[in-house]
Motif scaffolding. Structure first.
Motif, PDB file in Angstrom:
ATOM      1  N   ALA A  33       0.813  -1.218   0.000  1.00 36.30           N
ATOM      2  CA  ALA A  33       0.000   0.000   0.000  1.00 36.30           C
ATOM      3  C   ALA A  33       0.844   1.266   0.000  1.00 36.30           C
ATOM      4  CB  ALA A  33      -0.940   0.014   1.212  1.00 36.30           C
ATOM      5  N   TRP A  34       2.014   1.217   0.642  1.00 39.49           N
ATOM      6  CA  TRP A  34       2.859   2.409   0.736  1.00 39.49           C
ATOM      7  C   TRP A  34       3.702   2.618  -0.513  1.00 39.49           C
ATOM      8  CZ3 TRP A  34       0.164   4.213   4.286  1.00 39.49           C
ATOM      9  CH2 TRP A  34      -0.184   3.500   5.422  1.00 39.49           C
ATOM     10  N   SER A  35       3.634   1.684  -1.435  1.00 39.38           N
ATOM     11  CA  SER A  35       4.402   1.756  -2.669  1.00 39.38           C
ATOM     12  C   SER A  35       3.511   1.270  -3.811  1.00 39.38           C
ATOM     13  CB  SER A  35       5.674   0.909  -2.541  1.00 39.38           C
ATOM     14  OG  SER A  35       6.417   0.890  -3.709  1.00 39.38           O
ATOM     15  N   SER A  36       3.725   0.053  -4.260  1.00 38.33           N
ATOM     16  CA  SER A  36       2.870  -0.604  -5.246  1.00 38.33           C
ATOM     17  C   SER A  36       3.237  -2.075  -5.259  1.00 38.33           C
ATOM     18  CB  SER A  36       3.076  -0.013  -6.647  1.00 38.33           C
ATOM     19  OG  SER A  36       4.364  -0.343  -7.149  1.00 38.33           O
ATOM     20  N   ARG A  37       2.346  -2.885  -5.798  1.00 37.62           N
ATOM     21  CA  ARG A  37       2.678  -4.306  -5.905  1.00 37.62           C
ATOM     22  C   ARG A  37       3.851  -4.507  -6.859  1.00 37.62           C
ATOM     23  NH1 ARG A  37      -2.375  -8.431  -5.061  1.00 37.62           N
ATOM     24  NH2 ARG A  37      -3.259  -7.383  -3.227  1.00 37.62           N
ATOM     25  N   ALA A  38       3.884  -3.735  -7.927  1.00 30.01           N
ATOM     26  CA  ALA A  38       4.975  -3.892  -8.891  1.00 30.01           C
ATOM     27  C   ALA A  38       6.328  -3.624  -8.251  1.00 30.01           C
ATOM     28  CB  ALA A  38       4.752  -2.963 -10.078  1.00 30.01           C
ATOM     29  N   ALA A  39       6.395  -2.648  -7.348  1.00 34.60           N
ATOM     30  CA  ALA A  39       7.673  -2.244  -6.765  1.00 34.60           C
ATOM     31  C   ALA A  39       8.017  -3.011  -5.495  1.00 34.60           C
ATOM     32  CB  ALA A  39       7.660  -0.753  -6.468  1.00 34.60           C
ATOM     33  N   THR A  40       7.097  -3.835  -4.981  1.00 33.01           N
ATOM     34  CA  THR A  40       7.358  -4.550  -3.725  1.00 33.01           C
ATOM     35  C   THR A  40       7.347  -6.057  -3.897  1.00 33.01           C
ATOM     36  OG1 THR A  40       5.000  -4.532  -3.142  1.00 33.01           O
ATOM     37  CG2 THR A  40       6.350  -2.681  -2.361  1.00 33.01           C
ATOM     38  N   ALA A  41       7.423  -6.534  -5.129  1.00 33.74           N
ATOM     39  CA  ALA A  41       7.390  -7.979  -5.376  1.00 33.74           C
ATOM     40  C   ALA A  41       8.592  -8.661  -4.724  1.00 33.74           C
ATOM     41  CB  ALA A  41       7.365  -8.255  -6.867  1.00 33.74           C
ATOM     42  N   ALA A  42       8.347  -9.770  -4.055  1.00 32.45           N
ATOM     43  CA  ALA A  42       9.411 -10.527  -3.406  1.00 32.45           C
ATOM     44  C   ALA A  42      10.284 -11.230  -4.441  1.00 32.45           C
ATOM     45  CB  ALA A  42       8.813 -11.555  -2.458  1.00 32.45           C
ATOM     46  N   SER A  43      11.561 -11.371  -4.123  1.00 37.73           N
ATOM     47  CA  SER A  43      12.463 -12.223  -4.886  1.00 37.73           C
ATOM     48  C   SER A  43      12.502 -13.570  -4.166  1.00 37.73           C
ATOM     49  CB  SER A  43      13.870 -11.619  -4.956  1.00 37.73           C
ATOM     50  OG  SER A  43      13.859 -10.385  -5.641  1.00 37.73           O
ATOM     51  N   TYR A  44      11.955 -14.598  -4.813  1.00 39.82           N
ATOM     52  CA  TYR A  44      11.856 -15.880  -4.120  1.00 39.82           C
ATOM     53  C   TYR A  44      11.758 -17.010  -5.133  1.00 39.82           C
ATOM     54  CZ  TYR A  44       6.890 -16.315  -5.296  1.00 39.82           C
ATOM     55  OH  TYR A  44       5.697 -16.442  -5.980  1.00 39.82           O
ATOM     56  N   GLU A  45      11.965 -18.216  -4.650  1.00 35.10           N
ATOM     57  CA  GLU A  45      11.686 -19.424  -5.412  1.00 35.10           C
ATOM     58  C   GLU A  45      11.400 -20.555  -4.441  1.00 35.10           C
ATOM     59  OE1 GLU A  45      14.894 -21.280  -7.592  1.00 35.10           O
ATOM     60  OE2 GLU A  45      16.400 -20.186  -6.417  1.00 35.10           O
ATOM     61  N   LEU A  46      10.654 -21.544  -4.921  1.00 34.41           N
ATOM     62  CA  LEU A  46      10.400 -22.757  -4.165  1.00 34.41           C
ATOM     63  C   LEU A  46      11.207 -23.876  -4.792  1.00 34.41           C
ATOM     64  CD1 LEU A  46       7.975 -20.982  -3.207  1.00 34.41           C
ATOM     65  CD2 LEU A  46       6.663 -23.098  -3.018  1.00 34.41           C
ATOM     66  N   ARG A  47      12.087 -24.465  -4.010  1.00 33.76           N
ATOM     67  CA  ARG A  47      12.884 -25.605  -4.469  1.00 33.76           C
ATOM     68  C   ARG A  47      13.350 -26.398  -3.259  1.00 33.76           C
ATOM     69  NH1 ARG A  47      18.297 -24.249  -3.730  1.00 33.76           N
ATOM     70  NH2 ARG A  47      18.770 -22.005  -3.757  1.00 33.76           N
ATOM     71  N   ASP A  48      13.618 -27.672  -3.484  1.00 39.27           N
ATOM     72  CA  ASP A  48      14.071 -28.564  -2.411  1.00 39.27           C
ATOM     73  C   ASP A  48      13.097 -28.540  -1.233  1.00 39.27           C
ATOM     74  OD1 ASP A  48      16.364 -28.997  -3.970  1.00 39.27           O
ATOM     75  OD2 ASP A  48      17.372 -27.273  -3.056  1.00 39.27           O
ATOM     76  N   SER A  49      11.797 -28.403  -1.533  1.00 38.27           N
ATOM     77  CA  SER A  49      10.753 -28.379  -0.502  1.00 38.27           C
ATOM     78  C   SER A  49      10.976 -27.252   0.503  1.00 38.27           C
ATOM     79  CB  SER A  49      10.671 -29.720   0.239  1.00 38.27           C
ATOM     80  OG  SER A  49       9.529 -29.757   1.073  1.00 38.27           O
ATOM     81  N   CYS A  50      11.481 -26.111   0.014  1.00 37.38           N
ATOM     82  CA  CYS A  50      11.705 -24.942   0.855  1.00 37.38           C
ATOM     83  C   CYS A  50      11.339 -23.673   0.088  1.00 37.38           C
ATOM     84  CB  CYS A  50      13.165 -24.831   1.294  1.00 37.38           C
ATOM     85  SG  CYS A  50      13.705 -26.044   2.511  1.00 37.38           S
TER      86      CYS A  50
END
Length: 260
Positions: A33-50
């Motif tokens: 809300a204080w920024s935007s969804r485009a600018a606050t997207a997480a850097s993540y991945e799901l691998r090795d069941s984590c």
């Protein structure tokens, strides 16, 4: 970690085994809300069941033109809400008078109001980064704003063979909750998996690490709260040779239990 703590029944479980986060539970953004969804997207991945939450070297600052100190963050949350653009109603405002830039529809993923909640995770940090798991009210009513911090670990408080683990309560705008927070130094290596938990009732929040009680706080909030998982980086804490470092929070599983 036991599969079922004595006297509890499993009510929620995420082992992060799928190809992506469950959109019915998680929003892969940090306080958009204080920024935007485009600018606050997480850097993540799901691998090795984590779940791997990380901050790569090229990730930009969060609320770059306004937040002090400069901060980068990759976070996910299990709820979201804000008032309209231009207003001041939103979750965890970082300063007085901050205005909503992008209105957020109400999202209630998993928002418990008590129980036994535990996270199994490990962390990769440097002196300029930190990781955290906490719960906050959605602030759909302004006083529902308090925080239960289950674990908060700064890289500059990690030493060989030990780490300071922050746990406790922050009232923010909730007059019924008293500030009660402390960092407890524990003999542990946060680069290895550990279990961080809270036994949460209206009377008391009991915080545990690997099944051992480390703190107790009286009269925590008892309204529904969203879960927040995040890794943070503070460039001003740089020691000069860490620009390529990638802080990371690796979550093996998250579970919630209730009394039968």
């Amino acid at each position: 970690m036991t599969d079922h703590p004595d006297g509890w029944v499993l009510a929620f479980e995420d082992d992060f085994d799928g190809p992506d986060l469950d959109p019915a539970v998680w929003l892969p953004h940090y306080l958009p809300a204080w920024s935007s969804r485009a600018a606050t997207a997480a850097s993540y991945e799901l691998r090795d069941s984590c779940l791997h939450l990380r901050i790569p070297p090229d990730q930009g600052l969060w609320c770059a033109d306004d937040h002090t100190p400069p901060m980068r963050v990759s976070g996910i949350q299990s709820g979201s809400w804000s008032g309209p653009v231009g207003g001041t109603r939103g979750q965890q405002p970082y300063r007085d008078g901050v205005r909503v830039r992008e209105e957020q529809e109400a999202f209630w993923g998993w928002t418990p109001s008590g129980g036994y909640i535990e996270l199994r995770a490990r962390a990769v940090v440097t002196p300029r980064s930190m990781v955290a798991f906490w719960m906050v009210g959605l602030e759909d009513e302004p006083e529902r704003s308090a925080e239960i911090c289950v674990t908060e670990m700064f890289g500059d408080a990690v030493e060989p063979g030990s780490a300071a683990v922050g746990v406790g309560l922050h009232p923010f705008r909730d007059p019924a909750v008293v500030e009660d927070f402390a960092a407890v130094r524990l003999p542990m290596d946060i680069a290895a998996h550990h279990t961080y938990a809270v036994d949460w009732s209206p009377e008391q929040a009991t915080f545990l690490v690997d099944g051992v009680v480390v703190r107790r706080c009286a009269r925590p909030p008892s309204y529904p709260m969203q879960l927040m998982l995040a890794v943070f980086d503070f460039p001003e804490k740089s020691v000069g040779d860490d620009a390529e470092a990638v802080p990371e929070l690796v979550v093996d599983r998250l579970r919630g239990y209730v009394r039968p």
